[in-house]
Design an enzyme around this catalytic site. Structure first.
Site, short mmCIF file in Angstrom:
data_model
loop_
_atom_site.label_atom_id
_atom_site.label_comp_id
_atom_site.label_asym_id
_atom_site.label_seq_id
_atom_site.Cartn_x
_atom_site.Cartn_y
_atom_site.Cartn_z
N GLU A 182 1.15 -1.21 -0.23
CA GLU A 182 0.26 -0.31 -0.05
C GLU A 182 0.87 1.18 -0.63
O GLU A 182 0.55 2.15 -0.73
CB GLU A 182 -1.28 0.05 1.16
CG GLU A 182 -1.98 -1.30 1.30
CD GLU A 182 -3.12 -1.13 0.31
OE1 GLU A 182 -2.62 -0.07 -0.25
OE2 GLU A 182 -3.75 -2.30 0.12
N ARG A 260 24.48 1.34 2.15
CA ARG A 260 25.34 -0.03 2.24
C ARG A 260 26.05 0.24 1.13
O ARG A 260 26.42 -0.22 0.25
CB ARG A 260 24.14 -1.34 1.72
CG ARG A 260 23.37 -1.53 3.24
CD ARG A 260 22.03 -2.59 2.63
NE ARG A 260 21.79 -1.98 1.75
CZ ARG A 260 20.40 -2.08 1.82
NH1 ARG A 260 20.38 -1.56 3.10
NH2 ARG A 260 19.53 -1.70 1.19
N ASP A 297 30.99 -6.82 -1.39
CA ASP A 297 29.50 -7.50 -0.37
C ASP A 297 29.51 -8.97 -0.45
O ASP A 297 30.16 -9.60 -1.39
CB ASP A 297 28.71 -6.89 -1.22
CG ASP A 297 28.77 -4.97 -1.54
OD1 ASP A 297 29.17 -5.02 0.17
OD2 ASP A 297 28.60 -4.73 -2.33
#
Length: 480
Positions: A182, A260, A297
């Site tokens: 929503e 990040r 990462d």
């Protein structure tokens, strides 16, 4: 980082069992390539664009996307004057529901250049949250789409629905997914096609979807389960934007290019501070699309015992922790490293310099392009190469824990070009013929050198991989 180079590999399954299994997983979840997928609808040329086809947005199309767009939100504490006509009996969010909704808001802010600010003054909020008990139209939840002229849109949820009565708002819960869905509407995202819960005939994937990617594997904005596109999440739901949601929202507001940006770990030992990116034990269930902006990462799935398929290529899907296609990587994102668990895993690298660690089990390791560092771990592991581009002399791979008699280096599907019909064969010295392979051992460094000549004098276009440890044998190789 986008893939700048492509590897061409043969689809002729004439290689070894392990090489053919790798080919299967390189094609996994690709409609028309993956034989396990029934394709009911043609894939979209731009599925993300379908989510923003109506051009609903805050602000204007020509706004500077390098500047964060600010939106204020508020949890209603009393019935508003403009409560929609078809619902009644207002109720406010409790603290747990507020916390869950804020996590959904945060998940959108993580990927888009939007700054969300909470306000206790509902009148100055751009987005409001409230519950209702009664709906004349049988609504479960709904939200209004923004336009440049609007100053406020509301999101509404049925407090009497089973989802909220059961308080299913934790990570992977349907209530949490509902909040994320929503909120997506309040930012301008539509359903992937023109269907709605209020339709006289309930929407189905077969009758209502207009393209293949309309499923909850690709977007939280879909009504249709992930099994329609080949994935299987075993009853859990995404708490955050998925592959096409991220592309769509960034096309409207720009990307969050600061989140990040350092070395980030997803899965076990996660430092993301996000519950949907974090695995705590072998029973954890992960469902996410990774959005990352820099650093070195890692996908750490070391704590899982199931057979896993971990693919580090952007826009790809991985099978992690007993689920199918539950982990994906956003377009333009580079994840450098992967750690498998104790099952028989398949690890697939990208064009970066990857570090791949298979862990326990009989693993298949495929570094792809880039100068990779590879560990099979315990078990009988197979390192597969399909092309000289995957380990040329100037960007050599290093295999660090090869055990002669247990592990294998598989070049059974190695591409030697038109002149290499004879396949790969061992020789004492290169003579310039295509497919000649030489194995040498450096007793000082305790490193094996394995090289394949593509023809003529050995050069930077040929193949060379370094294997650390004791001397290995020709029988440790699977040749074409």
């Amino acid at each position: 980082m986008s893939l700048k180079k492509k590897i061409s590999y043969s689809e002729d399954v004439s290689g070894s069992e392990k090489a053919n299994e790798l080919l299967k997983w390189l094609q996994a979840y690709i409609p028309g390539k993956d034989s396990n997928i029934v394709v009911e609808h043609e894939p979209s040329k731009d599925a993300a664009k379908e989510l923003i086809r109506g051009d609903y947005r805050w602000g204007h199309q020509d706004d500077d996307k390098s500047k964060a767009f600010q939106l204020k939100y508020s949890f209603l504490e009393s019935k508003p004057d403009n409560m929609p006509w078809h619902i009644s009996e207002f109720s406010a969010f409790n603290e747990a529901q507020k916390a869950a909704a804020k996590l959904s808001i945060q998940s959108w802010a993580d990927v888009a250049n939007i700054n969300f600010v909470e306000t206790t003054d509902a009148k100055e909020a751009n987005v409001t949250f409230g519950f209702f008990d009664v709906s004349l139209t049988g609504s479960y939840a709904f939200a209004y789409l923004p336009t440049p002229e609007k100053t406020q849109v509301g999101t509404w949820y049925n407090a009497k629905s089973r989802t909220f009565l059961n308080n299913d708002i934790d990570v992977n819960g349907y209530g949490r997914q509902t909040f994320t869905h929503e909120i997506g509407h309040t930012l301008g995202l539509q359903h992937p096609a023109d269907y709605n819960a209020s339709d006289k005939v309930s929407p189905t994937y077969k009758n209502s979807a207009t393209y293949f990617e309309d499923s909850r594997a690709y977007t939280v904005m879909s009504y249709f389960g992930e099994k329609n596109t080949g994935q299987d999440f075993k009853g859990i739901y995404s708490s955050a934007p998925l592959l096409n949601d991220i592309s769509a929202i960034q096309a409207v507001y720009g990307a969050n290019n600061t989140i990040r940006a350092d070395d980030t770990v997803y899965g076990f030992n996660s430092n993301t501070d996000r519950d949907f990116y974090t695995a705590k034990d072998e029973n954890s269930k992960l469902l996410f699309t990774a959005w990352d902006t820099g650093g070195n990462d890692t996908f750490d799935f070391s704590g899982f015992t199931q057979d896993q398929r971990i693919n580090l290529n952007e826009a790809s899907f991985s099978d992690v922790g007993g689920l199918k296609g539950n982990v994906s990587i956003a377009r333009g994102v580079t994840i450098e490293n992967a750690i498998g668990g104790s099952g028989n895993d398949v690890l697939i690298g990208n064009d970066a310099a990857n570090t791949l660690k298979g862990g326990a089990g009989d693993d298949i390791i495929y570094g792809g392009l880039g100068a990779d560092n590879l560990w099979g771990g315990e078990g009988n592991d197979t390192f597969v190469y399909l092309s000289a581009k995957e380990s040329p002399p100037l960007e050599r791979d290093w295999i660090h824990d090869f055990v002669s008699g247990k592990d294998k280096i598989d070049v059974s599907l190695f591409d030697l070009g038109e002149a290499g019909k004879g396949g790969v064969k061992f020789v004492r010295e290169f003579t310039g013929e295509v497919g000649e392979a030489v194995l040498r051992y450096n007793t000082v460094d305790k490193v094996n050198d394995f090289a394949i000549n593509l023809g003529g004098e050995f050069s930077y276009d040929d193949f060379w991989v370094k294997i650390v440890g004791e001397p290995i044998l020709e029988s440790d190789f699977i040749l074409s």
